[in-house]
Design a protein around this motif. Structure first.
Motif, short mmCIF file in Angstrom:
data_model
loop_
_atom_site.label_atom_id
_atom_site.label_comp_id
_atom_site.label_asym_id
_atom_site.label_seq_id
_atom_site.Cartn_x
_atom_site.Cartn_y
_atom_site.Cartn_z
N UNK A 1 34.38 34.74 32.32
CA UNK A 1 35.42 34.28 33.24
C UNK A 1 36.76 34.93 32.87
N UNK A 2 37.06 34.99 31.57
CA UNK A 2 38.31 35.61 31.12
C UNK A 2 38.34 37.08 31.49
N UNK A 3 37.23 37.78 31.33
CA UNK A 3 37.16 39.20 31.68
C UNK A 3 37.33 39.40 33.18
N UNK B 1 40.76 41.10 37.52
CA UNK B 1 41.48 40.83 38.76
C UNK B 1 42.98 41.07 38.58
N UNK B 2 43.52 40.68 37.43
CA UNK B 2 44.95 40.90 37.15
C UNK B 2 45.23 42.39 37.09
N UNK B 3 44.36 43.15 36.42
CA UNK B 3 44.54 44.60 36.31
C UNK B 3 44.50 45.23 37.72
N UNK B 4 43.53 44.79 38.51
CA UNK B 4 43.43 45.32 39.88
C UNK B 4 44.70 44.98 40.67
N UNK B 5 45.20 43.75 40.49
CA UNK B 5 46.41 43.33 41.20
C UNK B 5 47.61 44.16 40.76
N UNK B 6 47.73 44.40 39.44
CA UNK B 6 48.85 45.20 38.93
C UNK B 6 48.77 46.61 39.49
N UNK B 7 47.58 47.20 39.51
CA UNK B 7 47.41 48.56 40.04
C UNK B 7 47.77 48.57 41.53
N UNK B 8 47.29 47.59 42.26
CA UNK B 8 47.60 47.51 43.70
C UNK B 8 49.11 47.31 43.92
N UNK B 9 49.73 46.47 43.08
CA UNK B 9 51.16 46.23 43.20
C UNK B 9 51.93 47.53 42.95
#
Length: 163
Positions: free
Chosen positions: A135-137, A142-150
């Motif tokens: 779950x943590x991974x 998801x956070x990494x994907x969000x940061x890249x998308x941002x």
């Protein structure tokens, strides 16, 4: 030696048993050797021939421990009793070993039950750790994907990508 005299002889006290056994043996040997000739023999007529048997038997009954049949039987019975006592001791020792083995088996069975319980508990603990890590991974991914998308979409609210 199945004569009535021998039957009586077995009940004679120990001190007199050997002399009476000697006399019974001499009597039987004499009758076996000379048979009915005894009734017509002259006094001391067979002394020369039978004196050798007398001396041999006197030597036998004086020195050989096997001469006294009852003492020999008592000795054999004593040996049998000693062997039986040794066998009983060995059986008891085996019984003690078996009891020890049964105790160790019961102890191992208890340890096995505890080990299984602890193993189950450990397995559950490791499974939950794996679930939490997974779950943590996923959240991290998801956070990494969000940061890249941002970064790509020029802002935190993703203004250029949502249009």
């Amino acid at each position: 030696m199945d004569s009535p005299f021998f039957v009586w002889l077995t009940k004679v006290p120990g001190v007199w048993r050997i002399p009476f056994a000697f006399l019974e043996d001499i009597h039987q040997r004499f009758v076996r050797t000379y048979g009915r000739a005894v009734f017509s023999a002259l006094p001391y007529g067979m002394n020369d021939e039978f004196s050798r048997v007398l001396s041999q038997q006197m030597e036998y009954y004086s020195s050989d421990p096997n001469a006294d049949r009852i003492n020999r039987l008592k000795g054999e019975m004593s040996q049998v009793r000693n062997v039986m006592i040794e066998n009983i001791d060995k059986v008891l020792e085996r019984g003690d070993r078996l009891e020890l083995l049964v105790d160790k088996t019961a102890n191992m069975q208890g340890n096995t039950f505890r080990f299984r319980k602890q193993t189950r508990r450990f397995r559950n603990t490791v499974w939950w750790r794996n679930v939490k890590l997974t779950v943590a991974l996923i959240i991290l991914l998801l956070i990494i994907i969000y940061v890249v998308l941002a970064f790509v979409c020029h802002g935190i609210t993703l203004p250029s990508c949502l249009k």
